[in-house]
Design a protein around this motif. Structure first.
Motif: not given
Lengths: 82, 149
Positions: B64-67, B70-74, B114-118
């Motif tokens: 999820a962190v990888e996704k 790839s989605r936001w410049p963190l 949201d990933y962690l909750k579901t």
């Protein structure tokens, strides 16, 4: 030897977090192992529930996955989230 | 990119964790954090118990962190998650994201929660005055998670 891990409510159903055993004779797949464990631990079909997922060596597998006898097998009821 | 993923079975101090994360991300202009704790409600939960599948749970969170990356410049991500028994008021989860600008930090933190909750590999049992029960995500949690698809 196979190492079997039970999570969530399955741990309570079986009364154990894990067990290590030699693959019983005639048990060659996840499906037959589930049936055998169900009867062995009087689980009333808890492992057959379609919501229970199975992992072999930490990878999700289907019921027809063949077993060689040296795997780590995890039985996972639906996750509850964090 | 600084990443810190921890599954721990003892209590942690969110302020200490966040301070370290903030210091390590001094080049970020924006840091968003979310803290989830055991609610204190009358006649409600007296204890929360969380179980993970060591190895599998971390791998899922890392995915999820990888996704998110790839989605936001963190520039940094931190996920600290408790397992074991927790009492009222104890921290359950701390997520922090760091980015150059606020929108990326806000959205990626929301996405990871949201990933962690579901989907995260945790089993959760709550104890109330009426006994204990294993709980699953609410339909609202799934709806929240679907926003990112």
């Amino acid at each position: 030897m196979i190492k079997i891990l039970y999570f969530g409510r399955l741990r309570e159903n079986t009364g154990r977090r894990e067990e290590t055993l030699a693959l019983p004779e005639g048990i060659t797949s996840i499906l037959t192992l589930k049936l055998w464990l169900d009867s062995e631990h009087y689980l009333d079909g808890a492992l057959q529930d379609p919501s229970v997922k199975t992992m072999v060596n930490q990878t999700l597998v289907h019921n027809d996955m063949a077993l060689s006898g040296d795997e780590e097998i995890g039985f996972l009821p639906p996750v509850g989230g964090g | 990119m600084l990443e810190n993923i921890e599954i721990c079975d003892t209590s942690f101090d969110p302020a200490v964790k966040l301070e370290a994360f903030t210091k390590a991300n001094s080049e970020a202009g924006a840091i968003t954090s979310f803290l989830g704790q055991v609610r204190n409600e009358a006649d409600s939960v007296s204890e929360l118990y969380l179980e993970s599948y060591p190895g599998v749970t971390e791998k899922g969170i890392l995915g999820a962190v990888e996704k998110a990356k790839s989605r936001w410049p963190l520039t940094g991500v931190m996920v600290i998650h408790r397992t074991g028994a927790m009492g009222v008021g104890e921290p359950i989860v701390l997520v922090a994201t760091a980015a150059k600008h606020r929108r990326s930090a806000f959205e990626s933190c929301d996405y990871l929660m949201d990933y962690l909750k579901t989907e995260a590999v945790f089993w959760k049992r709550q104890k109330t005055a009426n006994g204990t029960r294993w709980i699953e995500p609410r339909s609202e949690d799934y709806k929240d998670n679907d926003r990112w698809r």
